[in-house]
Design a protein around this motif. Structure first.
Motif, PDB file in Angstrom:
ATOM      1  N   TYR A 189       1.029  -1.191   0.063  1.00  0.00           N
ATOM      2  CA  TYR A 189      -0.063   0.092  -0.060  1.00  0.00           C
ATOM      3  C   TYR A 189       0.997   1.282   0.016  1.00  0.00           C
ATOM      4  CZ  TYR A 189      -3.511  -3.446   1.634  1.00  0.00           C
ATOM      5  OH  TYR A 189      -4.116  -4.625   1.765  1.00  0.00           O
ATOM      6  N   LEU A 190       0.709   1.904  -1.047  1.00  0.00           N
ATOM      7  CA  LEU A 190       1.819   3.300  -1.232  1.00  0.00           C
ATOM      8  C   LEU A 190       0.865   4.441  -1.007  1.00  0.00           C
ATOM      9  CD1 LEU A 190       4.026   1.827  -4.108  1.00  0.00           C
ATOM     10  CD2 LEU A 190       4.330   1.535  -1.762  1.00  0.00           C
ATOM     11  N   PRO A 191       1.366   5.618  -0.709  1.00  0.00           N
ATOM     12  CA  PRO A 191       0.726   6.851  -0.529  1.00  0.00           C
ATOM     13  C   PRO A 191       0.212   7.196  -1.884  1.00  0.00           C
ATOM     14  CG  PRO A 191       2.750   7.072   0.736  1.00  0.00           C
ATOM     15  CD  PRO A 191       2.868   5.934  -0.276  1.00  0.00           C
ATOM     16  N   LEU A 192      -1.234   8.057  -1.777  1.00  0.00           N
ATOM     17  CA  LEU A 192      -1.878   8.421  -2.799  1.00  0.00           C
ATOM     18  C   LEU A 192      -1.386   9.368  -3.529  1.00  0.00           C
ATOM     19  CD1 LEU A 192      -5.578   7.772  -1.776  1.00  0.00           C
ATOM     20  CD2 LEU A 192      -4.548   6.673  -3.607  1.00  0.00           C
ATOM     21  N   GLU A 193      -0.774  10.338  -2.536  1.00  0.00           N
ATOM     22  CA  GLU A 193      -0.238  11.602  -3.314  1.00  0.00           C
ATOM     23  C   GLU A 193       1.022  11.356  -4.089  1.00  0.00           C
ATOM     24  OE1 GLU A 193       1.204  11.561   0.955  1.00  0.00           O
ATOM     25  OE2 GLU A 193      -0.533  10.691   0.011  1.00  0.00           O
ATOM     26  N   TYR A 194       1.508  10.588  -4.247  1.00  0.00           N
ATOM     27  CA  TYR A 194       2.803  10.107  -5.097  1.00  0.00           C
ATOM     28  C   TYR A 194       2.268   9.658  -6.590  1.00  0.00           C
ATOM     29  CZ  TYR A 194       5.901  11.555  -1.180  1.00  0.00           C
ATOM     30  OH  TYR A 194       6.245  12.459  -0.283  1.00  0.00           O
ATOM     31  N   ARG A 195       3.221   9.695  -7.451  1.00  0.00           N
ATOM     32  CA  ARG A 195       2.938   9.088  -8.726  1.00  0.00           C
ATOM     33  C   ARG A 195       4.520   8.064  -8.822  1.00  0.00           C
ATOM     34  NH1 ARG A 195      -0.697  10.307 -12.864  1.00  0.00           N
ATOM     35  NH2 ARG A 195      -2.335  11.221 -12.093  1.00  0.00           N
ATOM     36  N   TYR A 196       4.448   6.925  -9.292  1.00  0.00           N
ATOM     37  CA  TYR A 196       5.433   6.097  -9.357  1.00  0.00           C
ATOM     38  C   TYR A 196       5.756   5.723 -10.630  1.00  0.00           C
ATOM     39  CZ  TYR A 196       3.556   5.689  -4.594  1.00  0.00           C
ATOM     40  OH  TYR A 196       3.130   6.088  -3.335  1.00  0.00           O
TER      41      TYR A 196
END
Length: 830
Positions: free
Chosen positions: A578-585
């Protein structure tokens, strides 16, 4: 009248009140004061002094504090101080603790079952062909909530039931599952009396009676046998007496708790001997089992006794072999066998307990020990010297890592395994490797035994590893690991976690355990031994929740997450991050396999999966539909089910069962987090960390993980940085177009002139053939982009090919034009 100022005062009052009642009850039990009432009165001021309710602090001993915590029924974290060995709580903390206390769970006493047979007494009289019994059962029927009468099996259907009574009166009896079953609506203590007859064979000793009975704590067995010169044996008897009464032997025995009673009579029946000797024809099935340091032989003898009867038989024992035990018919042990040396040979004497004629079977088990240096072993067979003719078969099995090879064989032939008798094959628990047959004695067989080094076997394996990791923007990582494993000999699971990791909770097979650390800093997880279910080893779960902290995530950069490394082979694993929503990967790397939505530039373009803990109910509905393979559900469930699914290209992790199990673990993890957030209990690192309610969920997989550190690394950027880069890129394109507007205008004019110069091409493209070509090209392109549009284009193409007048106006016109031209040609000819 006492007035209470707070809820804590009320509860404290009742605690003291019931404590005083328990003290007074001790005195109430004495005979001289049992009928007198006692009363204690205390003023409110004294009561407040007793509880110290005027103070702002409450002091408790450590034992009292632990009892109060245990009464809360959950893992409640309470901040407290210790002064002079006492736990000190503020009035508010003590009130909060009392509010969490729950009423003691007092369960009603449950009886051990519907009924209980406490005692059974069997009284029997035997004649030559049958035995008659009168039985008395002491029965206790318990009061329970049930829809039907209790069913009490008393005797097996194999006996001939004559009469049965409950407390001297007739009762209901039926036959069910091979037993005579008593049923009644009565409760409490009762007497059941019944009489029956059973077949017994007095003249076919030594086994004259075998009776199946219900198991009872106290079992008395009495029987009169019409013999006075027999030795009586009841294997189930713990105490037995035999007395002579006329022509009967009266047997009185107390049995251990058992489900059957067998009576054996060892006696000699005097019969008139025939003048001719008995003829014995023998067939022997020999099973040779190669063990680590011995050759074990199981020889099953089948004697055909003609012309006369025999009461015993002698068997020659091969040189170097010793007899372990002898079994009679139905593999019942014969205890009266003996060995002696005669004419330089060891001879075994097997008694039959009486005269035998016809077919007689018995089994002899022996072995020969060989040393480490000895690699050849011989076997000449057990021989019945009284036999007119003896034939036999040999089957060889190996129960160790040793290899067997025939070095020499004389008067015994090697045969195919398929030619061995079915009886011999069934004697083996392992597949037979060699088969032999002999027609007479003596014969000789020499085997060469080659020992091989036994390699250690894997006794512990993790069948499935399911991991959920939540990465917070401030760098904290919370992970839950669920290992489904089987263990037959390992005491601890060594687990390597990232540096500065803390294990918050550990459950092994559903029970809370405490981890430890070794000198190398690895966590030692205590394991249990797997239970055996038949021939299978049952799996159990190890559930670990741990936490560690790294540097916080900047606006752009890269990150590396480590998978927990175990010292046990992992068959397959699924890892949900589960990765933070406010980032793009930007890109996912590492030595794990990525699902499709985590490959390429899809994460950068926003093609990830958003998992929101607030929508757990919808996820559960979609999972239930997925498990039941329902094809008809509303659009919302279909969309959620599609979102939850993953596709892996290389590994076998795209199997439905593995993915559904992972989704269950993800939902369970979400429910745990939601429950913690809803309770709002303070105290403990777990409750002080703000766990996100949503995140971008990506899954990763791996099969056959052995002594390998799995990791995941990825590059990321803030969402607004990505938007800013897209905007700048778009503005840059506009700026370049503006600066090169002259050249762009020239290019547009050239393109226009080129298009206009290709009138024949465009006219050709407007024809039905041209449109068919466009449809074929569109179907080819959409084959890689959209299966639905691919099917649509193919159908239109086929329709235009078969029925052009349905698709193209030109097709109708061209068909009409052809008809007109055809009519004109016909008119000219006329």
């Amino acid at each position: 009248m006492v007035k209470f100022k707070s809820l804590a005062g009320v509860i404290a009052f009742f605690l003291v009140f019931f404590s005083l009642l328990s003290v007074l009850s001790l005195y109430a039990e004495e005979p001289e004061t049992s009928k007198e009432s006692s009363e204690v009165r205390i003023s409110w001021e004294e009561f407040k002094k007793l509880l110290k309710m005027d103070t702002d602090e409450v002091k408790l001993s450590w034992d009292e504090f632990k009892k109060l915590l245990a009464q809360t029924g959950q893992d409640v974290k309470i901040e407290y101080n210790i002064q002079n060995g006492m736990v000190v709580l503020s009035r508010e903390q003590f009130k909060a603790l009392l509010e969490k206390m729950k009423k003691p769970d007092i369960s009603p006493i449950t009886p051990p079952g519907d009924y209980l047979i406490t005692k059974a007494e069997y009284n029997g009289v035997m004649d030559e062909n049958s035995t008659t019994f009168n039985v008395t059962f002491d029965l206790e029927i318990f009061k329970k909530d049930r829809k039907d009468y209790p069913k009490i099996p008393l005797m097996p259907q194999g006996v001939a039931l004559r009469d049965i009574k409950l407390d001297g009166s007739s009762t209901l009896v039926m036959v069910e599952s091979g037993w005579y079953v008593l049923t009644t609506e009565k409760l409490g203590q009762h007497k059941v009396t019944l009489s029956f007859s059973i077949k017994s064979e007095l003249n076919k000793g030594p086994d004259v009676l075998n009776l199946i009975i219900p198991r009872t704590a106290i079992t008395l067995f009495n029987i009169d046998v019409p013999l006075t010169d027999a030795r009586v044996e009841i294997p189930q008897a713990k105490y037995m007496t035999v007395s002579r009464r006329g022509r009967y032997s009266s047997i009185r025995a107390v049995l251990s708790t058992t489900s059957n009673v067998s009576l054996k009579l060892h006696r000699t029946v005097v019969k008139k001997k025939k003048s001719v000797p008995a003829k014995i024809y023998t067939e022997v099935m020999n099973l040779l089992s190669i063990e680590d340091n011995a050759l074990r032989v199981t020889s099953r003898f089948k004697l055909n006794v003609l012309q006369n009867s025999i009461s015993s038989v002698k068997v020659n024992i091969p040189e170097g072999y010793s007899v372990l035990y002898v079994q009679g018919d139905n593999y019942q042990e014969i205890r009266d066998w003996s060995t002696e040396t005669a004419n330089g040979k060891n001879v075994l004497t097997v008694p039959f307990g009486g005269e035998k004629e016809g077919t007689v079977t018995f089994t002899v088990t022996g072995e020969k020990i060989f040393t480490e240096d000895e690699n050849e072993i011989d076997f000449n067979g057990f021989q019945v010297p009284q036999s007119v003719r003896e034939t036999g078969f040999l089957g060889i099995e190996k129960k160790s890592a040793a290899e067997a090879e025939i070095v020499a064989n004389e008067d015994i032939d090697v045969v195919d395994i398929q030619e061995l008798p079915f009886e011999l094959v069934n004697m083996s628990t392992k597949p037979l490797i060699l088969g032999l047959r002999y027609l007479r004695h003596p014969f000789s067989l020499i085997l060469k035994i080659t020992k091989h080094e036994e390699l250690p076997m894997v006794n512990t394996v993790i069948d499935n590893a399911s991991v959920m990791s939540v990465l917070l923007a401030e760098g904290k990582v919370i992970s839950r690991v669920v290992y489904t494993m089987r263990n037959t000999g390992k005491q601890f699971l060594e687990l390597s976690l990232p540096e500065n990791s803390e294990i918050w909770s550990l459950y092994v097979d559903g029970k809370r355990e405490i981890p430890s650390k070794n000198k190398e800093g690895k966590f030692m997880i205590p394991l249990i031994r797997s239970r055996m279910t038949g021939e299978n080893i049952a799996a159990f779960e190890v559930d670990i929740l741990y936490y560690y902290k790294n540097k916080s995530l900047p606006i752009l950069g890269s990150k590396k997450i480590l998978f927990p490394k175990a010292d046990v082979v992992i068959s397959k694993m699924l890892w949900s991050c589960y990765l933070p929503l406010e980032y793009r990967y930007v890109h996912f790397g590492g030595n794990v396999e990525k699902e499709d939505i985590a490959t390429g530039i899809r994460p950068l373009l926003g093609g990830g999966r958003v998992f929101t803990y607030a929508k757990v109910g919808g996820y559960e509905q979609a999972l239930e539909s997925w498990e039941n393979q329902e094809g008809f559900e509303d659009e919302k469930i279909q969309k959620t089910k599609k979102m939850l699914q993953s596709n892996f290209r290389l590994s076998s992790m795209n199997q439905q069962a593995d993915l559904m199990n992972q989704v269950k673990q993800e939902i369970g993890f979400a429910e745990n987090v939601k429950r913690v957030r809803d309770t709002g209990v303070s105290g403990g690192a777990l409750f002080r960390i703000e766990v996100p309610t949503s995140g971008q969920l990506y899954r990763f997989a791996k099969t056959v993980v052995e002594d390998e550190q799995l990791f995941l690394d990825f590059q990321y950027t803030k969402g607004w940085i990505y938007t800013l880069i897209k905007t700048l890129f778009f503005l840059l394109i506009l700026y370049l177009v503006y600066r090169m507007r002259g050249k762009v205008r020239i290019l547009c004019l050239k393109a226009k002139n080129f298009v206009c110069s290709q009138k024949s091409f465009w006219l050709k493209l407007k024809t039905p053939d041209g449109i068919k070509a466009l449809l074929a090209l569109g179907a080819f392109i959409f084959f890689f982009l959209s299966k639905f549009l691919f099917v649509v284009f193919v159908l239109i193409f086929l329709l235009g090919w078969l029925k052009p007048e349905w698709v193209f106006r030109e097709g109708v016109k061209s068909k009409a034009t052809k008809n007109i031209k055809k009519k004109r040609k016909t008119s000219k000819k006329e």
